[in-house]
Design a protein around this motif. Sequence first.
Motif, short mmCIF file in Angstrom:
data_model
loop_
_atom_site.label_atom_id
_atom_site.label_comp_id
_atom_site.label_asym_id
_atom_site.label_seq_id
_atom_site.Cartn_x
_atom_site.Cartn_y
_atom_site.Cartn_z
N ALA A 96 14.23 -7.79 -0.72
CA ALA A 96 14.88 -8.16 -1.93
C ALA A 96 14.50 -8.83 -3.21
O ALA A 96 14.73 -8.72 -4.12
CB ALA A 96 16.40 -8.87 -1.62
N SER A 97 13.36 -9.80 -2.80
CA SER A 97 12.82 -10.64 -3.66
C SER A 97 11.37 -10.43 -3.92
O SER A 97 10.99 -10.81 -5.17
CB SER A 97 12.94 -12.03 -3.17
OG SER A 97 12.30 -12.29 -2.05
N VAL A 98 10.54 -9.78 -3.27
CA VAL A 98 9.39 -9.42 -3.44
C VAL A 98 8.83 -8.01 -3.67
O VAL A 98 8.11 -7.87 -4.85
CB VAL A 98 8.28 -10.10 -2.20
CG1 VAL A 98 6.91 -9.80 -2.45
CG2 VAL A 98 8.86 -11.57 -1.95
N ALA A 99 9.09 -7.35 -2.91
CA ALA A 99 8.80 -5.82 -3.17
C ALA A 99 9.66 -4.89 -2.44
O ALA A 99 10.17 -5.27 -1.26
CB ALA A 99 7.28 -5.54 -3.03
N GLU A 100 9.92 -3.93 -3.07
CA GLU A 100 10.65 -2.91 -2.20
C GLU A 100 9.60 -1.96 -1.32
O GLU A 100 8.36 -1.92 -1.82
CB GLU A 100 11.23 -1.57 -3.06
CG GLU A 100 12.37 -2.21 -3.76
CD GLU A 100 12.91 -1.40 -4.63
OE1 GLU A 100 12.63 0.11 -4.45
OE2 GLU A 100 14.03 -1.56 -5.41
N PHE A 101 9.87 -1.61 0.08
CA PHE A 101 8.99 -1.35 0.90
C PHE A 101 9.70 -0.36 2.21
O PHE A 101 10.91 -0.67 2.26
CB PHE A 101 8.03 -2.16 1.62
CG PHE A 101 8.59 -3.25 2.21
CD1 PHE A 101 8.95 -3.39 3.43
CD2 PHE A 101 8.81 -4.61 1.51
CE1 PHE A 101 9.55 -4.60 4.11
CE2 PHE A 101 9.35 -5.58 2.21
CZ PHE A 101 9.76 -5.56 3.39
N ASP A 102 9.08 0.52 2.65
CA ASP A 102 9.50 1.50 3.58
C ASP A 102 9.36 1.07 4.90
O ASP A 102 10.12 1.35 5.95
CB ASP A 102 9.16 2.83 3.45
CG ASP A 102 9.67 3.45 1.99
OD1 ASP A 102 10.88 3.58 1.67
OD2 ASP A 102 8.74 3.69 1.16
N LEU A 124 2.36 -5.30 3.62
CA LEU A 124 1.40 -6.32 4.69
C LEU A 124 1.39 -7.52 4.37
O LEU A 124 1.37 -8.07 3.44
CB LEU A 124 -0.16 -5.69 4.27
CG LEU A 124 -0.65 -4.31 4.64
CD1 LEU A 124 0.18 -3.38 3.91
CD2 LEU A 124 -1.77 -4.22 4.19
N PHE A 125 1.63 -8.22 5.56
CA PHE A 125 1.43 -9.87 5.62
C PHE A 125 0.74 -10.52 6.78
O PHE A 125 0.79 -9.59 8.05
CB PHE A 125 2.83 -10.37 5.17
CG PHE A 125 3.86 -10.08 6.48
CD1 PHE A 125 4.02 -11.14 7.55
CD2 PHE A 125 4.58 -9.09 6.44
CE1 PHE A 125 5.00 -10.76 8.41
CE2 PHE A 125 5.43 -8.60 7.48
CZ PHE A 125 5.74 -9.53 8.31
N HIS A 126 0.31 -11.55 6.88
CA HIS A 126 -0.10 -12.04 8.04
C HIS A 126 0.71 -12.25 9.29
O HIS A 126 0.77 -11.68 10.35
CB HIS A 126 -0.87 -13.37 7.80
CG HIS A 126 -1.64 -13.68 9.21
ND1 HIS A 126 -2.68 -12.85 9.94
CD2 HIS A 126 -1.59 -14.91 9.82
CE1 HIS A 126 -3.08 -13.67 11.09
NE2 HIS A 126 -2.32 -14.63 10.88
N GLY A 127 1.78 -13.17 9.07
CA GLY A 127 2.91 -13.59 9.99
C GLY A 127 3.04 -15.00 10.28
O GLY A 127 3.94 -15.33 10.85
N ASP A 167 0.75 -1.17 -0.07
CA ASP A 167 -0.07 -0.01 0.16
C ASP A 167 0.77 1.17 0.06
O ASP A 167 1.93 1.26 0.62
CB ASP A 167 -1.00 0.12 1.11
CG ASP A 167 -1.84 1.25 1.19
OD1 ASP A 167 -2.14 1.54 0.23
OD2 ASP A 167 -2.22 1.54 2.18
N ASN A 168 0.62 2.36 -0.88
CA ASN A 168 1.30 3.62 -0.96
C ASN A 168 0.49 4.61 -0.28
O ASN A 168 -0.47 4.72 -0.48
CB ASN A 168 1.48 3.97 -2.38
CG ASN A 168 2.57 5.15 -2.66
OD1 ASN A 168 2.08 6.16 -1.93
ND2 ASN A 168 3.41 4.87 -3.36
N VAL A 169 1.17 4.97 0.81
CA VAL A 169 0.91 6.02 1.80
C VAL A 169 1.53 7.27 1.54
O VAL A 169 2.79 7.35 2.16
CB VAL A 169 0.53 5.72 3.30
CG1 VAL A 169 -0.03 6.93 4.06
CG2 VAL A 169 -0.13 4.33 3.38
N LEU A 170 1.33 8.60 1.18
CA LEU A 170 2.08 9.51 0.73
C LEU A 170 3.36 9.32 0.28
O LEU A 170 4.28 9.78 0.82
CB LEU A 170 1.75 10.38 1.96
CG LEU A 170 0.55 11.06 2.47
CD1 LEU A 170 0.61 11.80 3.94
CD2 LEU A 170 0.03 12.02 1.35
N GLY A 171 3.69 8.62 -0.61
CA GLY A 171 4.84 8.31 -1.15
C GLY A 171 5.84 7.09 -0.52
O GLY A 171 6.88 6.78 -1.06
#
Length: 295
Positions: free
Chosen positions: A225-231, A198-201, A189-193
């Motif tokens: 590194a393998s699924v998605a870039e995220f902050d 998100l994942f369950h755990g 999810d993109n929130v203000l850049g």
Amino acid sequence: FQAAKDAALGMNIPKVAAPKPDKRKGEPEHAILLASDWQWGKITPTYNSEIAAVRVRELGEKVKRLVDIQRTAHPVRELHIHLLGDLVEGEDIFPGQAHLIDSGLYSQMFGAAEALARLVREMLGHFEKVKVVGVIGNHGRLGRKGTFRPESNADAMMYRIARMAVGEEKRLDWPETFTQGERHWYAVDNVLGKRWFLFHGDQVGGGFAGFPWYGFGKKLSGWRASVAEFDYSVGAHFHTPTRMYLNGLTHWNGGSIESTNTFAQEQLAAAGEPCQWLLFQNEKGVTAEYLVRLG
């Protein structure tokens, strides 16, 4: 499910009145509500479906009050709701579960969907825009592992029922939680850049002495590194509200609205209070966090 869909589409649901536009010029923030581990249908000495409904309503009231506090300093026009899975308890995912629930999967899905739809509609009356993004949990699985197709999940079905129950609202963005032939285990999810992962755990293992936090470091660095870039990242599953820093990444793990889990007390020597996270973020990053205690 088709009958449920037809029934939902046949409902005459009134539109939600939008709040007055906030025209202040301060630096805007977005609110982020982590909805995790409602375990709808689970029964314990202090928890059942009726108590769950009360706590979700309490959550909505507290979110509005906390947002009003933030609004004294910043415009907060948009809310993101992250559905992190296990919002239903399930019915036959482990032996003996039938003795630990107060309702079957049908009632769980529609009870949780009604509460979630009511919460979203309430938030639409308090925010100019609402976005809902979801992932599925392990308790939504239909039957034991491998019995059904991986996309068959009660969490995903419940989300869709709730979305239909909200009705058509132009100010609501709610993509379906579904991946054909696969488990919809993560979302971004993109929130203000800033990108939120998100994942369950239940994918996290490799803990030590009963504490899972050691396993998060390897998983999150690998997924970046393998699924998605995220902050930022958010998860659930462990019923323990936690914030951790991992090599420059901040991760929040959500709590549960359940209380008095006797299995956790006996086997894990652990107990958690009913709670959910509410976060705030501007363009630079997260600015505030509240642990919303319930019950």
